[in-house]
Scaffold this active site. Structure first.
Site, PDB file in Angstrom:
ATOM      1  CG  ASN A 131      -0.128  -0.096   2.489  1.00  0.00           C
ATOM      2  OD1 ASN A 131       0.599   0.822   2.830  1.00  0.00           O
ATOM      3  ND2 ASN A 131      -0.226  -1.224   3.184  1.00  0.00           N
ATOM      4  CG  PHE A 180      -2.360   5.474  13.412  1.00  0.00           C
ATOM      5  CD1 PHE A 180      -1.502   5.147  14.437  1.00  0.00           C
ATOM      6  CD2 PHE A 180      -2.365   6.775  12.925  1.00  0.00           C
ATOM      7  CE1 PHE A 180      -0.650   6.089  14.985  1.00  0.00           C
ATOM      8  CE2 PHE A 180      -1.512   7.735  13.458  1.00  0.00           C
ATOM      9  CZ  PHE A 180      -0.657   7.393  14.490  1.00  0.00           C
TER      10      PHE A 180
HETATM   11  O1  C5P Z   1      -8.437  -2.634  10.678  1.00  0.00           O
HETATM   12  P1  C5P Z   1      -7.505  -1.582  10.187  1.00  0.00           P
HETATM   13  O2  C5P Z   1      -6.417  -2.076   9.276  1.00  0.00           O
HETATM   14  O3  C5P Z   1      -8.159  -0.339   9.661  1.00  0.00           O
HETATM   15  O4  C5P Z   1      -6.802  -1.102  11.545  1.00  0.00           O
HETATM   16  C1  C5P Z   1      -5.747  -0.211  11.565  1.00  0.00           C
HETATM   17  C2  C5P Z   1      -4.952  -0.390  12.838  1.00  0.00           C
HETATM   18  O5  C5P Z   1      -4.722  -1.767  13.085  1.00  0.00           O
HETATM   19  C3  C5P Z   1      -3.588   0.219  12.737  1.00  0.00           C
HETATM   20  O6  C5P Z   1      -3.201   0.604  14.037  1.00  0.00           O
HETATM   21  C4  C5P Z   1      -2.756  -0.933  12.209  1.00  0.00           C
HETATM   22  O7  C5P Z   1      -1.373  -0.765  12.535  1.00  0.00           O
HETATM   23  C5  C5P Z   1      -3.354  -2.096  12.931  1.00  0.00           C
HETATM   24  N1  C5P Z   1      -3.322  -3.367  12.192  1.00  0.00           N
HETATM   25  C6  C5P Z   1      -2.509  -4.400  12.622  1.00  0.00           C
HETATM   26  N2  C5P Z   1      -2.516  -5.615  11.974  1.00  0.00           N
HETATM   27  C7  C5P Z   1      -3.316  -5.812  10.913  1.00  0.00           C
HETATM   28  C8  C5P Z   1      -4.161  -4.783  10.464  1.00  0.00           C
HETATM   29  C9  C5P Z   1      -4.129  -3.574  11.113  1.00  0.00           C
HETATM   30  O8  C5P Z   1      -1.780  -4.220  13.603  1.00  0.00           O
HETATM   31  N3  C5P Z   1      -3.303  -6.987  10.307  1.00  0.00           N
END
Ligand code: C5P
Length: 402
Positions: A209, A321
């Site tokens: 991304n 975040f």
């Molecule tokens: O669910 P989403 O991706 O929007 O959530 C964002 C948050 O979750 C961020 O703090 C990101 O670093 C964390 N995250 C994570 N592991 C994932 C997906 C998101 O730690 N697989």
């Protein structure tokens, strides 16, 4: 860096060939948002023009000559105005005058009159630096709380090699920032994820991304400047690892998860990484060849790192975040609850100039029962604000010995 934002810094320049580097120092400090004024000795004016420094700071330069036509109080005004005075370069002669409290020119008088912290960045021939007279003067200065930045070793203007070169403007800038860094997180262990993850499809392709890592790196610097011991676990970025931070580069989400687990327990965890939610179910060993018009790529869920951290015991104060394109606060609050976080920082994405890959950001701090908008600012400033907000909420006693 942001610790220097709005700080009032007097750069004093004395008569050394290294004075040409003072222009770079002034420029760097100005870029960090500091308000810089320059004071020069008569000797330094033979090495660098006051017009250069006036242009860089946007303010007239204080010199012995400029002081003559005024009330004579210029040194007192500047001494009171300064948050810090840095003498760069500081010659052996100036160090001697400083050590003995002389006030025989504007710059020396300024140093004597100020209550602000003083920093000197020595620049001289290595024999002068090693001379017992200089060593003794430095002992006196250090004993009075004056900080010494450098010097560096290397080839000198005289052609000889040894210690005595004025250290790099970036180093002096860093040392100045250290003076203002607060120690609110002293003794605390902070783990931060940053950047994107790369999920291989085959040896040459991946899912990723647009995350640049800038926000997570800025948070690592801000937490470090607040006195924390910081572990920064980052996916691939173009950024230089911050100084005095434990840096773990990783590529995939699985690697990031492993590195995070290796850094726990922690007092504070901040998930600033844009982790891929899915990864290719079967990454191919060979480069995939094109065949049909349509191709299916099977994906499987990645572990949710921040949610897993929030379930560990002892549990760190856990911050996530949320990058959202709509319903910013309600989406963020849903994630806060689902992932079991203490605080989530919500960003609107898709707005030009902020968010992914930009230098600026604006955010809303979302908790279970309240929210707090933070208006647009640089990622460094925002990081500092976020660390302030976390410091107010996180338990103050470290749960883990560093
Ligand atoms: O669910 P989403 O991706 O929007 O959530 C964002 C948050 O979750 C961020 O703090 C990101 O670093 C964390 N995250 C994570 N592991 C994932 C997906 C998101 O730690 N697989």
């Amino acid at each position: 860096m942001d610790t220097l934002l709005g700080r009032r810094i007097v750069v004093g320049i004395t008569g050394s060939i290294a004075a040409y580097k003072s222009a770079e120092l002034v420029r760097t400090l100005t870029q960090e948002g500091a308000d810089v004024r320059v004071a020069m000795t008569r000797a330094s004016q033979r090495f660098i023009g006051d017009i250069t420094l006036q242009a860089l700071t946007g303010h007239p330069v204080a010199t012995d000559a400029s002081a003559e036509g005024t009330s004579g109080m210029e040194h007192i005004d500047l001494a009171r105005w300064a948050d810090v005075i840095v003498i760069a370069p500081a010659t052996a002669d100036f160090l001697a005058r400083l050590a003995h409290g002389r006030a025989d020119d504007l710059l020396a008088a300024l140093c004597l009159a100020t209550e602000a912290p003083l920093v000197v960045a020595p620049a001289m021939n290595h024999a002068m630096w090693q001379n017992p007279a200089t060593r003794y003067n430095l002992t006196l200065l250090r004993g009075r709380g004056i900080r010494v930045s450098g010097p560096a070793s290397g080839e000198q203007a005289c052609g000889e090699i040894g210690p005595g070169r004025m250290c790099a403007p970036e180093q002096i800038t860093e040392d100045l920032a250290g003076i203002f860094a607060t120690r609110r997180l002293a003794g605390q262990r902070v783990v931060i994820t940053a950047g994107p993850t790369w999920e291989p499809i085959d040896p040459v392709r991946m899912l990723t991304n647009r995350s640049s890592g800038k926000m997570g790196f800025a948070l690592a610097r801000a937490a470090r400047d607040a006195g924390a011991e910081v572990w920064l676990i980052s996916g691939p970025t173009h950024l230089a690892p911050p100084d005095r931070v434990h840096f773990h580069p990783v590529v995939t989400t699985e690697e990031m998860k492993g590195a995070v687990e290796g850094c726990l327990p922690a007092d504070i965890f901040i998930g600033a990484a844009a982790v891929s939610d899915y990864r290719p179910a079967e990454p191919q060993r060979e480069k995939i060849k094109k065949h049909d018009e349509r191709m299916m790529l099977a994906l499987i869920r990645n572990p949710d790192i921040v949610a897993e951290v929030a379930r560990t015991k002892p549990r760190p104060f856990t911050v996530g975040f949320a990058a959202e394109t709509s319903d910013l606060v309600s989406q963020a609050r849903r994630k806060l609850l689902e992932k079991g976080l203490d605080l989530i920082i919500a960003n609107q994405v898709g707005v030009p100039g902020i968010g992914f890959d930009a230098d600026d950001n604006e955010a809303v701090l979302v908790e279970q029962d309240r929210e707090k908008p933070l208006s647009r600012m640089s990622k460094d400033q925002l990081a500092r604000r976020i660390i302030d907000e976390i410091t107010e909420r996180a338990p103050s006693a470290p749960v883990t010995p560093v």
